[in-house]
Each structure stands twice: as C-alpha cells, then as structure tokens.
Scaffold this active site. Structure first.
Site, PDB file in Angstrom:
ATOM      1  CD  GLU A  27       1.690   7.780   4.418  1.00  0.00           C
ATOM      2  OE1 GLU A  27       0.536   7.818   4.427  1.00  0.00           O
ATOM      3  OE2 GLU A  27       2.462   6.606   4.204  1.00  0.00           O
ATOM      4  CG  ASN A 174      -0.539   2.085   8.219  1.00  0.00           C
ATOM      5  OD1 ASN A 174      -1.497   2.573   8.629  1.00  0.00           O
ATOM      6  ND2 ASN A 174      -0.078   1.984   6.924  1.00  0.00           N
ATOM      7  CD  GLU A 175      -3.895   0.915   5.291  1.00  0.00           C
ATOM      8  OE1 GLU A 175      -3.505   0.447   3.977  1.00  0.00           O
ATOM      9  OE2 GLU A 175      -4.940   1.676   5.201  1.00  0.00           O
ATOM     10  CE1 TYR A 250      -8.028   7.698   3.254  1.00  0.00           C
ATOM     11  CE2 TYR A 250      -7.577   5.601   3.656  1.00  0.00           C
ATOM     12  CZ  TYR A 250      -7.100   6.777   3.887  1.00  0.00           C
ATOM     13  OH  TYR A 250      -5.764   7.020   4.398  1.00  0.00           O
ATOM     14  CD  GLU A 306      -4.170   5.564   6.860  1.00  0.00           C
ATOM     15  OE1 GLU A 306      -4.511   5.539   5.763  1.00  0.00           O
ATOM     16  OE2 GLU A 306      -2.959   5.320   7.355  1.00  0.00           O
ATOM     17  CD  GLN A 355      -1.655  11.262   4.378  1.00  0.00           C
ATOM     18  OE1 GLN A 355      -0.672  12.049   4.416  1.00  0.00           O
ATOM     19  NE2 GLN A 355      -1.606  10.035   4.275  1.00  0.00           N
TER      20      GLN A 355
HETATM   21  O1  AHR Z   1      -3.503   7.664   3.460  1.00  0.00           O
HETATM   22  C1  AHR Z   1      -2.773   7.182   2.305  1.00  0.00           C
HETATM   23  C2  AHR Z   1      -2.753   5.598   2.619  1.00  0.00           C
HETATM   24  O2  AHR Z   1      -3.943   5.141   2.586  1.00  0.00           O
HETATM   25  C3  AHR Z   1      -1.855   5.465   3.841  1.00  0.00           C
HETATM   26  O3  AHR Z   1      -0.624   5.370   3.643  1.00  0.00           O
HETATM   27  C4  AHR Z   1      -2.444   3.943   3.896  1.00  0.00           C
HETATM   28  O4  AHR Z   1      -2.349   3.631   5.312  1.00  0.00           O
HETATM   29  C5  AHR Z   1      -3.595   3.922   3.426  1.00  0.00           C
HETATM   30  O5  AHR Z   1      -3.867   2.654   2.755  1.00  0.00           O
END
Ligand code: AHR
Length: 505
Positions: A27, A174-175, A250, A306, A355
């Site tokens: 990103e 995205n999101e 995450y 992600e 990432q």
């Molecule tokens: O990876 C960091 C961020 O986490 C991304 O930009 C977003 O899609 C997510 O909330």
C-alpha cells in the site's frame, strides 16, 4: 514432555493449496512503496527503473504469486489518472489515511506493472469505490487490458506501453464498511454489482472481480454479498457479478487501543497472540459456511486479502506509518495461519499478508540501502513448497499440549502437510514459550524416503533481525528427525517452526 501424534494420510488427497494463499500486499503507506519498493531512478540504491533490486531478489526467492496494490484504505482515495504520464508532471495529493503526507504519484500504474514483471508476480489491483466513479474504474481496466484502438489504449501508448498487460485480480473497493466509505452492507453490495458490471473483460483478459467484504466475524456482510450473486431457491440463472469476496483479519494480543510492543512482550502476551491467530480458523469456517449455503459448488472464492500482526509502531517512528519490528512470535503467527489456510484450501482462493515491506507484519525491512529479512519472511520461504501442492489431511492429537489462556484453551502444536511432484512437505509449529514437544508423525497409506528438515527458532521469542544482526532468526538444518516403523519422530524445541521434506517412496 508434552507429546503429540499427527496422523497423516499420504494417500488421501485434499484440495489444491492455491499458490495465491502466499500472496502479498503493498500500500502507499509509510515506507512500503516509497523507500521500500521504490527509490527512484536517481537513487544510489541499486534499482531498475526506480525499483529496488535487493527487494525484488528477496521476494523472487519466495516465489511470490501476487501483489495487491495500491491499498488498503489508500485505494479508495487513489485516482489512477494522477499516476500515469511524465513523472514530474503528475499531480500531487495528500495521503489522508496514512500520516497526512504528500503523495507525488511517482509510483503509478506503469511502475506497479513493471514491479510485478520483475517479481514474476500477478498484479492484484484494488479499484476506488469510496471516492471514485464507475467510469474511472472502468477506464482503468480498459487502460490496462484492452488491445486494439480506443481512447484509453491511445493514452497508454502515449505513455510508452504498446501491449496491454494481463490483469486478473481486481478489487472492487476496500473495507467499504470503514475507510472505504462507511457503507452499509446492502449499499456496498449494490455498488459492487454496479462497478463490477463496468469492469469489462477486454479480449481474452478475464477479470476475477473481488467484492469488498467483511471485517473479522461479520458473517452478515458475507451473506449480504452472497445474496447478490446467487439465486437461492429461485429458477433464474445466477449472475456472477464478482468471483471473489474479501475478508480482513488482523492478529492482536489485546484490545485495539493497547496493541503492545512488537518486541517487548511476555509469555502471557505471546499466548494471547497465538489464541488470536488461531481465531482465523473459526472466522474462515464461519464465512465459508455462509458461502456454502448460497454457493454449494464453491465457485466463488474467499479472499483474505489482509492478515497479519498489528503492534504499536516502533518508538520514534510516525504513528501513521505503521512500522513495526518482527520477531519469532510473528513467525509463529504466520506458520499457524498457513496451517489453517491449507485446511481451508477448498474455499480460500487467496490470502495477502499485510504488508510486504516496512509496514505491519512485513517480509522485509529497509533502512537506507540496508535490507533485513524478517522471521516471517523465513516462514514464507520454508513453506513455499506448499504452493499449488495437494493438501494432505492431518489429524493431530496432543497430550499435555494445551494451555489455558484466560477462559480459552490453546493447542500449542500446529501442523499441516501437502504433496507436490512426489515430494511431501510437513510443517510443524510448537507455540509453547517454554516446553519442547515430542511429535510422532504416524504416516498412513504410503511410505516416505529419507527426510530432510529445517528449523526456525532462537533463544527467545523476542528475537528479531536488524541490519547489525541480520541472521539472528534464520533457518538452519535440523537433524532431529528419526525414522520409526510407522513414520517419523522429532522433538520440537520451544517456540520453533520446523519443515520436514521427504520423497514419497
Ligand atoms: O493494512 C493497513 C490497513 O488496514 C489497510 O489500509 C486497511 O484496509 C486496513 O484497515
């Protein structure tokens, strides 16, 4: 000593483990693109057309299958026309999500596609739904993939690229539930249908459109999307507006507001982290179960685009840049995720760690011209034989391998196996911070030839690599595997990851 038996049926073939489960994400955030992948043509750091060659070489060694770009949250404020044409004339913008820094758009479409070519990786482009238009996204697809003559083709050629590129993976936002527009699932699903309609297949370039999906365990979001593309209980032919649905998850060791340090943590923090990592199994099961109702033939892919650990930023660094160190604990988060991914290979089409360079759970950390391979990098490398292999079911039974963490139980041994081209690869993790674990591999339905094993461990979980100590956590040969009448036996040291490779006899 805790013990575990893993029954592996060498003659029962599970689904293929898509190589895209080993995918990546870059990103425009902090030093991922600028300083990580891109240094510019005038940089003293060796580069090809501005792209760092040490980064390319390190990632090529992982056989990276795909790279997602330009975001993340950034994708929904990115306007691709700003990132083509002569670099010095490109408009600038503010990256409002990440550090409020100025973006000069020097790394744009042509640079990204050149990077993918150097990496030998497939591009996965995330289009802008949050602040873009249907026309803008449609023209980006045309610019990239159309042959012959058309307005966007002419523009591409003016910018120096004759031939169309091939692009398969295309993200529709995205999101959208958050940074991508704060939408309701119903509204987002309608937009996904609308945008997907105008993301055309030009010539024989067939897009795999990925609708912006759920966060964590939001199964309702997935259901809302699935209702758009199936015709559950009706006669008409369902329309496949999109071929994949994303989900993000995450790993944290505690609440969002107190993520904790990447390197300073204790055993309890570690176990809470591993519990959080294990949660991915339930989350993938939940989304897959919903998808099975609407799509029993499993034609729509689940795309975990992600995943990874999220800690406090390193002291003294910009909080908006999400730069964190990466320890043996992160490596074990990765290895257990892969065991889960392999089990979900029938529905899980792709996964992208967040990432690749200098951001969150990175493969690589750069500091000027220095490059460090993280412990997570080594898990990807040790596991690369699973890419496109046939998964083999593993039944694991532990004795004394469970730990109580809060009000939950954590199984501290994790394993998965696959076979490709006559070679079996078995991955084993011991998540216990203090105790070794003796593992018996009870091999059924076949025999293995001479095994070769490698181990990733260190004296402590907090161990990590720096430019000064670049190999503090790196794989070494492991000679602790013994051949038994029914299979193999080995003792996994505390906090270790081991791969065993052997030919099928
Ligand atoms: O990876 C960091 C961020 O986490 C991304 O930009 C977003 O899609 C997510 O909330």
């Amino acid at each position: 000593m805790p013990t575990a038996t893993a029954i592996i049926n060498l003659d029962i073939e599970g689904p293929t483990i898509s190589r895209h489960l080993y995918g990546h994400f870059a990103e425009h955030l902090g030093r991922c693109v600028y300083g990580g992948f891109w240094v510019g043509e005038d940089s003293p750091v060796p580069n090809e057309g501005g792209i760092r060659l040490d980064v390319v070489a390190a990632l090529r060694a992982l056989d990276i299958p795909n790279l997602r770009w330009p975001g993340g949250c950034f994708a929904d404020e990115y306007h691709w026309r700003d990132g083509v044409g002569p670099r010095e004339q490109r408009p600038r913008m503010v990256n409002t999500h990440w550090g409020n820094v100025e973006e000069n758009n020097h790394f744009g479409t042509h640079e990204f596609m050149a990077l993918c070519e150097l990496l030998g990786a497939e591009p996965y482009i995330s289009g802008n739904v949050g602040s873009g238009t249907v026309r803008e996204m449609s023209e980006w697809v045309e610019y990239l993939t159309r042959d012959g003559d058309s307005p966007m083709v002419r523009l591409r050629k003016e910018n120096g690229r004759e031939e169309p590129w091939r692009v398969k993976y295309w993200g529709i936002g995205n999101e959208t539930w958050g940074c991508g527009g704060n939408m309701r699932a119903e509204y987002s699903a309608d937009l996904a249908r609308q945008y997907a309609t105008y993301c055309r297949d030009h010539g024989d370039n067939k897009l795999y459109r990925i609708a912006s999906g759920a966060s964590d365990a939001d199964y309702k979001w997935t259901e809302t999307l699935m209702q758009q593309i199936s015709c559950f209980g009706c006669e008409a032919t369902p329309k496949n507006f999109f071929q994949g649905i994303s989900v993000h998850y995450y790993t944290l060791s505690g609440p969002w507001e107190a993520k904790g340090s990447a390197t300073e943590f204790d055993a309890e923090d570690h176990y809470r982290t591993m519990l959080s990592a294990h949660r991915i199994d339930r989350i993938l099961t939940g989304h897959s179960t919903v998808m099975d109702v609407y799509d029993p033939g499993r034609t729509v892919g689940l795309v975990l685009d992600e995943w990874g650990t999220w800690w406090d930023v390193e002291p003294g660094t910009d909080p908006g840049f999400l730069f964190q160190q990466n320890t043996l604990r992160d490596a074990l988060v990765a290895s257990t995720h892969f065991d889960v991914f392999h089990r979900h290979a029938a529905r899980l089409h792709m996964a992208n760690i967040a990432q690749t360079v200098n951001v969150l759970q990175a493969m690589l950390l750069t500091d000027g011209d220095a490059l460090v391979l993280t412990p997570t990098y080594h898990v990807f490398e040790m596991n690369k034989g699973h890419q496109d292999a046939t998964s083999l079911p593993v039944h694991l039974r532990g004795e004394g391998t469970r730990r109580t963490v809060g009000d939950a139980e954590l199984e501290t041994v994790s394993a998965s196996a696959s076979v490709k081209d006559g070679t079996v690869l078995i991955s084993l993790s011991n998540l216990d911070a203090e105790e070794p674990a003796e593992v018996t591999l009870d091999l059924r339905g076949g025999r293995l030839g001479e095994p070769a094993a490698r181990i990733l461990t260190a004296d402590k979980l907090q161990a990590h690599n720096t430019p000064e100590a670049a190999t503090a956590v790196s794989p070494t040969a492991f000679d602790g595997v013994s051949v038994t009448a029914g299979g193999l036996r080995l003792t996994l040291p505390p906090h270790s990851f081991v791969t065993v490779q052997a030919p099928l006899d």
